[in-house]
Design an enzyme around this catalytic site. Structure first.
Site, PDB file in Angstrom:
ATOM      1  N   GLN A 100      49.586  53.734  -8.803  1.00  7.31           N
ATOM      2  CA  GLN A 100      49.975  52.321  -8.757  1.00  7.31           C
ATOM      3  C   GLN A 100      50.444  51.836 -10.129  1.00  7.31           C
ATOM      4  O   GLN A 100      51.432  51.107 -10.238  1.00  7.31           O
ATOM      5  CB  GLN A 100      48.798  51.478  -8.272  1.00  7.31           C
ATOM      6  CG  GLN A 100      49.142  50.039  -7.925  1.00  7.31           C
ATOM      7  CD  GLN A 100      49.935  49.923  -6.628  1.00  7.31           C
ATOM      8  OE1 GLN A 100      50.002  50.871  -5.851  1.00  7.31           O
ATOM      9  NE2 GLN A 100      50.549  48.778  -6.399  1.00  7.31           N
TER      10      GLN A 100
ATOM     11  N   PRO B 112      25.164  74.909  -3.921  1.00  5.99           N
ATOM     12  CA  PRO B 112      25.071  73.919  -5.005  1.00  5.99           C
ATOM     13  C   PRO B 112      26.028  74.198  -6.164  1.00  5.99           C
ATOM     14  O   PRO B 112      26.613  73.267  -6.722  1.00  5.99           O
ATOM     15  CB  PRO B 112      23.601  74.023  -5.438  1.00  5.99           C
ATOM     16  CG  PRO B 112      22.884  74.402  -4.188  1.00  5.99           C
ATOM     17  CD  PRO B 112      23.821  75.376  -3.508  1.00  5.99           C
TER      18      PRO B 112
ATOM     19  N   THR C 122      35.104  79.110   6.795  1.00  6.44           N
ATOM     20  CA  THR C 122      35.679  78.171   7.753  1.00  6.44           C
ATOM     21  C   THR C 122      36.443  78.872   8.867  1.00  6.44           C
ATOM     22  O   THR C 122      37.187  79.824   8.634  1.00  6.44           O
ATOM     23  CB  THR C 122      36.611  77.186   7.033  1.00  6.44           C
ATOM     24  OG1 THR C 122      35.882  76.541   5.991  1.00  6.44           O
ATOM     25  CG2 THR C 122      37.147  76.136   7.985  1.00  6.44           C
TER      26      THR C 122
ATOM     27  N   GLY D  44      56.986  52.842  -9.047  1.00  4.48           N
ATOM     28  CA  GLY D  44      57.776  53.752  -8.222  1.00  4.48           C
ATOM     29  C   GLY D  44      57.864  55.155  -8.775  1.00  4.48           C
ATOM     30  O   GLY D  44      57.954  56.130  -8.017  1.00  4.48           O
TER      31      GLY D  44
ATOM     32  N   ILE E  43      41.537  79.673   3.915  1.00  8.80           N
ATOM     33  CA  ILE E  43      40.859  80.552   2.963  1.00  8.80           C
ATOM     34  C   ILE E  43      41.627  80.615   1.641  1.00  8.80           C
ATOM     35  O   ILE E  43      42.707  81.197   1.550  1.00  8.80           O
ATOM     36  CB  ILE E  43      40.678  81.971   3.552  1.00  8.80           C
ATOM     37  CG1 ILE E  43      40.003  81.894   4.925  1.00  8.80           C
ATOM     38  CG2 ILE E  43      39.873  82.832   2.577  1.00  8.80           C
ATOM     39  CD1 ILE E  43      38.680  81.135   4.939  1.00  8.80           C
TER      40      ILE E  43
ATOM     41  N   HIS F 194      19.476  81.951  11.504  1.00  7.18           N
ATOM     42  CA  HIS F 194      18.741  83.205  11.323  1.00  7.18           C
ATOM     43  C   HIS F 194      19.503  84.418  11.848  1.00  7.18           C
ATOM     44  O   HIS F 194      18.951  85.528  11.866  1.00  7.18           O
ATOM     45  CB  HIS F 194      17.381  83.118  12.020  1.00  7.18           C
ATOM     46  CG  HIS F 194      16.438  82.153  11.368  1.00  7.18           C
ATOM     47  ND1 HIS F 194      16.404  80.824  11.691  1.00  7.18           N
ATOM     48  CD2 HIS F 194      15.509  82.325  10.395  1.00  7.18           C
ATOM     49  CE1 HIS F 194      15.489  80.207  10.958  1.00  7.18           C
ATOM     50  NE2 HIS F 194      14.938  81.095  10.153  1.00  7.18           N
TER      51      HIS F 194
ATOM     52  N   GLU G 117      28.916  75.749  -5.938  1.00  9.51           N
ATOM     53  CA  GLU G 117      30.256  75.420  -5.447  1.00  9.51           C
ATOM     54  C   GLU G 117      30.496  73.916  -5.509  1.00  9.51           C
ATOM     55  O   GLU G 117      31.567  73.455  -5.914  1.00  9.51           O
ATOM     56  CB  GLU G 117      30.434  75.927  -4.018  1.00  9.51           C
ATOM     57  CG  GLU G 117      31.797  75.591  -3.431  1.00  9.51           C
ATOM     58  CD  GLU G 117      32.018  76.187  -2.050  1.00  9.51           C
ATOM     59  OE1 GLU G 117      33.015  75.811  -1.399  1.00  9.51           O
ATOM     60  OE2 GLU G 117      31.196  77.025  -1.615  1.00  9.51           O
TER      61      GLU G 117
ATOM     62  N   GLY H  56      37.139  76.383  14.604  1.00  5.80           N
ATOM     63  CA  GLY H  56      36.179  75.494  15.254  1.00  5.80           C
ATOM     64  C   GLY H  56      34.888  75.298  14.491  1.00  5.80           C
ATOM     65  O   GLY H  56      33.913  74.774  15.036  1.00  5.80           O
TER      66      GLY H  56
END
Length: 430
Positions: free
Chosen positions: A385, A289, A173, A389, A204, A228, A291, A176
């Site tokens: 939920q 796959p 990653t 609280g 990362i 490629h 991962e 951009g």
């Protein structure tokens, strides 16, 4: 102290003596044992259930559960404040044989089957401790080196990674470029026999503690398509020009070190190229796959943990003169949650079986990741939920599980991308 299982020796942990880990050829399922499936089990996190596992797996699971209870849970709050786990934990995990489980012994791994690796994923989720990046290190990073690395690279990295002395990360990653791997801008240019790497990466996992990072970089901008012209490189900590920017502050996964990385004229020897030049995108597509299956496994296991945590809570919490568990709307919600979790568990276990025999297709892995991570977030919402609280208080485990769940539909390819991949398979004319 544990002695790591190696070539026919016994594993020792806290007085527990267990045979070597099951391998695909020796034992990859229950082998006719009578085992309960999740819907019939007393607890969804029980040891000894699910037919994909054997009694050997159960013994291993006991040792893994003990490891997380004794070595991780007591320190996790401290690591959340630090934004990283200790390196000592990594070496303890290595000695216990929790790293590189599914990597072949001939490469320096443990040589166990996929189900044994999955046990570590599940037990970490059951501990509700997301800090240790063991699964990314062992089951995402190490397979790239084992599957595409040279003999020299394998010998150099795999044994040290199995021992927990070399921590691995993978840098795809960028600021951009996230799910769109073809949008990568980090590049490596040849300079004689060397490569000069420039660019930056973000989000990362294991980035701050990493000793070696697999970096995705463009090596041919003239390729007929971006796919490629991408290659993978092994970049080691301490190389001139490789800078770790900072640990990022996240809303969840607080003990997991997540960093931004910068590469400024990093000179890499030819031996740093992982696999063949310009084949990086192909390697990524081959490994994604697994991962995505890993994310699905973590998601359904976290859902099982949250369900059991909530079941215990509503059976103790009183309102209107009785325990919350005796309120019909609460009972119906618990029934919905258990049904959804058990259905998802059956699908994910099926995907594990397919992947163990190298038959898991990309679309099925995408389905598992998409469905299980959506379930995890739905379960987290409902369980908070049901806690009322108190579910919003950080000291309650369900609060941590709630914030940790949110990233699951994002990383490993967003769930929107998962739907694209699934749909492409549906409409494609074979």
């Amino acid at each position: 102290m544990a002695t790591r299982l190696l070539r026919g020796s016994l594993r020792l942990w806290g007085g527990l003596c267990a045979p070597r880990l099951p391998t695909a050829s020796r034992c990859s399922h229950s082998g006719g044992e009578e085992r309960l499936e999740s819907p019939s089990a007393k607890k969804l996190t029980d040891i000894g259930i699910r037919r994909i596992f054997s009694s050997e797996h159960d013994i291993f699971r006991e040792s893994v559960r003990k490891f997380f209870q004794e070595e991780v849970i007591p320190h996790h709050a401290e690591w959340e404040k630090a934004g990283e786990v200790s390196r000592e934990l990594w070496e303890k995990a290595g000695k216990q044989g929790l790293l590189g489980i599914n990597i072949a012994e001939r490469h320096g791994g443990i040589g166990g089957d996929l189900y044994s690796a999955a046990i570590v994923w599940e037990e970490q989720a059951y501990s509700n401790c997301t800090g240790p990046g063991f699964s990314l290190h062992s089951d995402i990073v190490m397979p790239y080196i084992a599957n595409y690395g040279s003999e020299e690279q394998i010998k150099h990295f795999i044994p040290q990674m199995t021992a927990g002395k070399c921590i691995g990360a993978i840098a795809m990653t960028e600021p951009g470029a996230g799910s769109d791997l073809q949008g990568v801008r980090t590049n490596a240019k040849k300079d004689g026999s060397d490569w000069i790497l420039n660019g930056s990466k973000v989000f990362i996992t294991n980035g701050w503690l990493s000793d070696v990072v697999i970096v995705v970089a463009v090596t041919n901008r003239e390729a007929r398509s971006p796919a490629h012209g991408i290659s993978l490189f092994l970049v080691e900590n301490g190389m001139k020009g490789f800078v770790k920017g900072r640990k990022l502050h996240k809303i969840g996964l607080k003990a997991q070190d997540t960093a931004e990385l910068f590469f400024e004229d990093v000179r890499l020897p030819a031996s740093a190229l992982l696999g063949e030049e310009n084949k990086g995108f192909y390697y990524l597509m081959q490994e994604l796959p697994q991962e995505r299956l890993l994310i699905a496994e973590l998601a359904v296991s976290a859902s099982e943990f949250m369900f059991e945590e909530t079941r215990n809570y509503v059976k103790q919490r009183k309102a209107f003169g009785k325990t919350v568990a005796h309120i019909q709307t609460v009972q119906h919600k618990l029934a919905e949650l258990k049904t959804h979790i058990c259905v998802t568990r059956a699908f994910v276990d099926s995907c594990l079986q397919l992947h163990e025999t190298k038959r898991l297709e990309s679309a099925a892995a995408s389905m598992a990741k998409y469905w299980a991570s959506e379930l995890q977030n739905s379960v987290a919402y409902d369980c908070v939920q049901l806690h009322g609280g108190w579910g919003y208080m950080w000291e309650y485990p369900i609060a941590r599980a709630y914030v940790d769940a949110r990233v699951q539909p994002i990383y490993g390819g967003t769930n929107e991308i998962m739907k694209e991949l699934i749909a492409r398979e549906i409409v494609h004319d074979k």
